[in-house]
Design a protein around this motif. Structure first.
Motif, PDB file in Angstrom:
ATOM      1  N   TYR A  60      35.431  61.063  50.737  1.00  0.00           N
ATOM      2  CA  TYR A  60      34.945  60.016  49.840  1.00  0.00           C
ATOM      3  C   TYR A  60      35.932  59.653  48.733  1.00  0.00           C
ATOM      4  CZ  TYR A  60      30.331  60.864  51.898  1.00  0.00           C
ATOM      5  OH  TYR A  60      29.269  61.000  52.762  1.00  0.00           O
ATOM      6  N   ILE A  61      35.684  58.486  48.147  1.00  0.00           N
ATOM      7  CA  ILE A  61      36.270  58.119  46.858  1.00  0.00           C
ATOM      8  C   ILE A  61      35.131  57.703  45.931  1.00  0.00           C
ATOM      9  CG2 ILE A  61      38.564  57.446  47.683  1.00  0.00           C
ATOM     10  CD1 ILE A  61      37.603  54.518  47.608  1.00  0.00           C
ATOM     11  N   ARG A  62      35.343  57.947  44.638  1.00  0.00           N
ATOM     12  CA  ARG A  62      34.408  57.436  43.639  1.00  0.00           C
ATOM     13  C   ARG A  62      35.047  56.246  42.956  1.00  0.00           C
ATOM     14  NH1 ARG A  62      32.682  60.301  38.011  1.00  0.00           N
ATOM     15  NH2 ARG A  62      34.612  59.259  37.394  1.00  0.00           N
ATOM     16  N   VAL A  63      34.281  55.160  42.862  1.00  0.00           N
ATOM     17  CA  VAL A  63      34.749  53.920  42.247  1.00  0.00           C
ATOM     18  C   VAL A  63      33.775  53.561  41.130  1.00  0.00           C
ATOM     19  CG1 VAL A  63      35.248  51.475  42.615  1.00  0.00           C
ATOM     20  CG2 VAL A  63      35.758  53.147  44.427  1.00  0.00           C
ATOM     21  N   ALA A  64      34.278  53.403  39.921  1.00  0.00           N
ATOM     22  CA  ALA A  64      33.430  53.067  38.776  1.00  0.00           C
ATOM     23  C   ALA A  64      33.252  51.557  38.681  1.00  0.00           C
ATOM     24  CB  ALA A  64      34.047  53.603  37.487  1.00  0.00           C
ATOM     25  N   LEU A  65      32.010  51.106  38.630  1.00  0.00           N
ATOM     26  CA  LEU A  65      31.699  49.697  38.419  1.00  0.00           C
ATOM     27  C   LEU A  65      31.459  49.468  36.934  1.00  0.00           C
ATOM     28  CD1 LEU A  65      29.274  48.653  41.315  1.00  0.00           C
ATOM     29  CD2 LEU A  65      31.761  48.483  41.201  1.00  0.00           C
ATOM     30  N   VAL A  66      32.506  49.165  36.202  1.00  0.00           N
ATOM     31  CA  VAL A  66      32.374  48.998  34.759  1.00  0.00           C
ATOM     32  C   VAL A  66      32.976  47.689  34.247  1.00  0.00           C
ATOM     33  CG1 VAL A  66      32.208  51.465  34.222  1.00  0.00           C
ATOM     34  CG2 VAL A  66      34.469  50.404  34.418  1.00  0.00           C
ATOM     35  N   TYR A  67      33.876  47.101  35.010  1.00  0.00           N
ATOM     36  CA  TYR A  67      34.536  45.883  34.536  1.00  0.00           C
ATOM     37  C   TYR A  67      33.653  44.657  34.764  1.00  0.00           C
ATOM     38  CZ  TYR A  67      38.697  48.746  34.095  1.00  0.00           C
ATOM     39  OH  TYR A  67      39.582  49.724  33.731  1.00  0.00           O
ATOM     40  N   ASP A  68      34.055  43.533  34.165  1.00  0.00           N
ATOM     41  CA  ASP A  68      33.296  42.294  34.318  1.00  0.00           C
ATOM     42  C   ASP A  68      33.204  41.892  35.788  1.00  0.00           C
ATOM     43  OD1 ASP A  68      35.458  40.009  34.926  1.00  0.00           O
ATOM     44  OD2 ASP A  68      36.334  41.449  33.533  1.00  0.00           O
ATOM     45  N   GLY A  69      32.302  40.980  36.079  1.00  0.00           N
ATOM     46  CA  GLY A  69      32.018  40.624  37.456  1.00  0.00           C
ATOM     47  C   GLY A  69      33.223  40.117  38.218  1.00  0.00           C
ATOM     48  N   GLU A  70      34.018  39.235  37.630  1.00  0.00           N
ATOM     49  CA  GLU A  70      35.168  38.679  38.337  1.00  0.00           C
ATOM     50  C   GLU A  70      36.196  39.751  38.655  1.00  0.00           C
ATOM     51  OE1 GLU A  70      36.873  35.337  36.396  1.00  0.00           O
ATOM     52  OE2 GLU A  70      35.052  34.105  36.505  1.00  0.00           O
ATOM     53  N   THR A  71      36.488  40.615  37.678  1.00  0.00           N
ATOM     54  CA  THR A  71      37.449  41.701  37.910  1.00  0.00           C
ATOM     55  C   THR A  71      36.933  42.635  38.995  1.00  0.00           C
ATOM     56  OG1 THR A  71      38.215  41.602  35.616  1.00  0.00           O
ATOM     57  CG2 THR A  71      38.657  43.636  36.828  1.00  0.00           C
ATOM     58  N   THR A  72      35.651  42.943  38.943  1.00  0.00           N
ATOM     59  CA  THR A  72      35.051  43.835  39.942  1.00  0.00           C
ATOM     60  C   THR A  72      35.149  43.231  41.344  1.00  0.00           C
ATOM     61  OG1 THR A  72      33.538  44.830  38.332  1.00  0.00           O
ATOM     62  CG2 THR A  72      32.900  44.916  40.665  1.00  0.00           C
ATOM     63  N   GLU A  73      34.826  41.968  41.480  1.00  0.00           N
ATOM     64  CA  GLU A  73      34.896  41.337  42.799  1.00  0.00           C
ATOM     65  C   GLU A  73      36.326  41.327  43.336  1.00  0.00           C
ATOM     66  OE1 GLU A  73      33.042  37.682  43.634  1.00  0.00           O
ATOM     67  OE2 GLU A  73      31.166  38.161  42.619  1.00  0.00           O
ATOM     68  N   ARG A  74      37.284  40.988  42.499  1.00  0.00           N
ATOM     69  CA  ARG A  74      38.675  40.967  42.954  1.00  0.00           C
ATOM     70  C   ARG A  74      39.118  42.359  43.389  1.00  0.00           C
ATOM     71  NH1 ARG A  74      39.612  37.371  38.440  1.00  0.00           N
ATOM     72  NH2 ARG A  74      40.320  39.161  37.227  1.00  0.00           N
ATOM     73  N   ALA A  75      38.747  43.372  42.607  1.00  0.00           N
ATOM     74  CA  ALA A  75      39.156  44.742  42.916  1.00  0.00           C
ATOM     75  C   ALA A  75      38.536  45.223  44.224  1.00  0.00           C
ATOM     76  CB  ALA A  75      38.779  45.668  41.768  1.00  0.00           C
ATOM     77  N   LEU A  76      37.253  44.960  44.420  1.00  0.00           N
ATOM     78  CA  LEU A  76      36.581  45.436  45.636  1.00  0.00           C
ATOM     79  C   LEU A  76      37.067  44.683  46.872  1.00  0.00           C
ATOM     80  CD1 LEU A  76      32.918  46.004  44.389  1.00  0.00           C
ATOM     81  CD2 LEU A  76      34.767  47.672  44.625  1.00  0.00           C
ATOM     82  N   ALA A  77      37.305  43.396  46.729  1.00  0.00           N
ATOM     83  CA  ALA A  77      37.830  42.637  47.870  1.00  0.00           C
ATOM     84  C   ALA A  77      39.201  43.163  48.275  1.00  0.00           C
ATOM     85  CB  ALA A  77      37.909  41.156  47.511  1.00  0.00           C
ATOM     86  N   ARG A  78      40.019  43.498  47.290  1.00  0.00           N
ATOM     87  CA  ARG A  78      41.344  44.045  47.594  1.00  0.00           C
ATOM     88  C   ARG A  78      41.221  45.440  48.201  1.00  0.00           C
ATOM     89  NH1 ARG A  78      45.799  44.071  49.628  1.00  0.00           N
ATOM     90  NH2 ARG A  78      47.708  44.559  48.496  1.00  0.00           N
ATOM     91  N   LEU A  79      40.268  46.223  47.732  1.00  0.00           N
ATOM     92  CA  LEU A  79      40.043  47.557  48.294  1.00  0.00           C
ATOM     93  C   LEU A  79      39.743  47.448  49.798  1.00  0.00           C
ATOM     94  CD1 LEU A  79      37.959  50.426  46.758  1.00  0.00           C
ATOM     95  CD2 LEU A  79      37.408  49.642  49.058  1.00  0.00           C
ATOM     96  N   VAL A  80      38.858  46.515  50.153  1.00  0.00           N
ATOM     97  CA  VAL A  80      38.515  46.332  51.563  1.00  0.00           C
ATOM     98  C   VAL A  80      39.730  45.867  52.353  1.00  0.00           C
ATOM     99  CG1 VAL A  80      37.130  44.952  53.160  1.00  0.00           C
ATOM    100  CG2 VAL A  80      36.073  45.929  51.118  1.00  0.00           C
TER     101      VAL A  80
END
Length: 438
Positions: A411-431
């Motif tokens: 597993y990895i742990r990913v913290a959801l703490v940043y604003d919505g746009e930053t979070t979406e960009r980060a998760l899309a890049r992760l995938v």
């Protein structure tokens, strides 16, 4: 959870060791006789993460400036209320005075009032003077609780040297056991057990030689919450086997749907005794005030006294201006709802991107993703090198490097703490980087 074992099964106790427990090797660190002392750095996930990534330059992140995005730490990004500054500066002279170790009456009363509202407790059941101790954050309380119980002198049975730890879990539990010279017993909290440690499944000898158990609900990292019957069964087991229960409830107000049940509700349902129970609360998540360092312990007055004594020697009191601010924050009921709305939005965005991937599921509470990527360490290195995303390998939350069959290795742990746009960009890049996993 299964029922507690017969206490008589643990009547003849010996110093805990791996052969005697009969437990799988993944549960107990190898040692013989009394617990061997460990280097606390073995249990610190962020020191291990620093070493893992030390030789890798970060790639360009999906942030507009290309700078790395730190998703490894649960560092709230919501600003605390503006009145916090007013309370911290209302009496500058108070910064020059040592605070009373047991705190101010106003702060203790606010803590009790919060618990009564949050958990629908009987009015007057908790006494602010006996049942509450201010601490500079729940972490400090959790750490000093292990020291307090380990140094209880004649009151402690010497053969009781085990600490039951959820694996994965908060590294403070592991570090506290190491510093206190106690034997950590890693109890897997996996998908098969709904990401909750099944303490009742441990061998009778392990339970009978346990001094204390840590349990976090909603859990860090998976966000799973115990229901009332789960808390009752756990509290009953702890009392039947003679160990103390440390209930870490620092995410109690960060939930997505219904408020999670707490250990104090179980104590009321079990007859009202607080024996062997401490609960730990903090304003770090409730008020997005991690830097304030303000929390409290509540529960068994005898255990409160022991923790208080240890804190007076080696800890830090909560400064008077911080207690003033904390009093107001514990009474503010609108504040945590604003935070919950923020995190609900982030999880909705995460679900759109991650649904059907990496075992994603909507948690009961907290603000972490617990993603099965196949190899957590390899994923952390790849995300850092290719995308400037810093995530925490799950193995680092489930025990030291020499622990076999690590429950968090995939597993990895990913913290959801940043604003919505930053979070979406980060998760899309992760995938994009990880694809279907490693």
């Amino acid at each position: 959870m299964s029922t507690a074992p017969d206490r008589a099964a643990s009547a003849e106790l010996q110093p805990l060791n791996e052969a005697q427990t009969g437990a799988p090797q993944s549960l107990v660190l190898p040692h013989q006789g009394p617990a061997r002392r460990r280097d606390p750095r073995d249990f610190h996930p962020f020191l291990r993460l620093n070493a893992l990534l030390a030789d890798i330059p970060p790639g360009s992140s999906p942030a507009p400036d290309g700078k790395p995005i730190n998703l490894s730490v649960g560092d709230p990004q919501i600003a605390p209320p503006a009145y916090l500054l007013e309370d911290l500066t209302a009496d500058l002279g108070a910064w020059g005075r040592y605070p009373p170790p047991r705190g101010t009456n106003d702060h203790a009363e606010a803590c009790v009032a919060y618990l009564e509202r949050r958990y629908n407790l009987p009015a007057g059941w908790l006494d602010p003077a006996q049942h509450v101790l201010p601490v500079p954050g729940s972490r400090e309380g959790l750490f000093f609780a292990a020291l307090a119980l380990a140094t209880a002198g004649a009151d402690r049975e010497p053969e009781r040297n085990a600490v039951l730890l959820p694996s994965p879990g908060y590294h403070c539990y592991m570090g506290a056991a190491a510093v206190a010279g106690l034997a950590p017993v890693f109890v897997p909290a996996t998908a098969e057990s709904n990401f909750l440690p099944d303490l009742a499944a441990l061998p009778a000898h392990t339970l009978g030689t346990s001094l204390l158990a840590y349990l976090c609900s909603p859990s860090n990292p998976q966000g799973t919450a115990l229901d009332l019957e789960g808390w009752r069964a756990t509290l009953h087991l702890a009392r039947a086997c003679g160990f103390a229960l440390m209930a870490d409830e620092c995410y109690a107000d960060v939930y997505l749907d219904s408020p999670p049940t707490g250990a104090l509700e179980a104590a009321v349902a079990e007859g009202g005794s607080l024996d062997g129970l401490l609960v730990f609360h903090s304003l770090s998540k409730r008020a997005s005030a991690a830097g304030l360092r303000c929390g409290f312990i509540a529960g068994d007055p005898a255990l409160i006294e022991r923790v208080d004594a240890c804190l007076r020697i080696g800890g830090a009191g909560v400064p008077l201006p911080i207690q003033r601010a904390g009093t107001r924050l514990w009474r503010d009921e609108a504040l945590p709802e604003t935070s919950r709305a923020y995190y609900r939005d982030l999880f909705a965005r995460a679900e759109r991107i991650l649904a059907g991937r990496y075992g994603y599921s909507r948690p009961s509470g907290g603000f972490f993703l617990w993603l099965d990527v196949g190899d957590g360490e390899a994923a952390a290195r790849k995300l850092w090198a290719e995308a400037g995303l810093r995530v925490l390998p799950g193995a680092y939350m489930a025990g030291p490097a020499d622990l076999p069959d690590n429950a968090g290795a995939r597993y990895i742990r990913v913290a959801l703490v940043y604003d919505g746009e930053t979070t979406e960009r980060a998760l899309a890049r992760l995938v994009e980087v990880l694809g279907d996993g490693l």
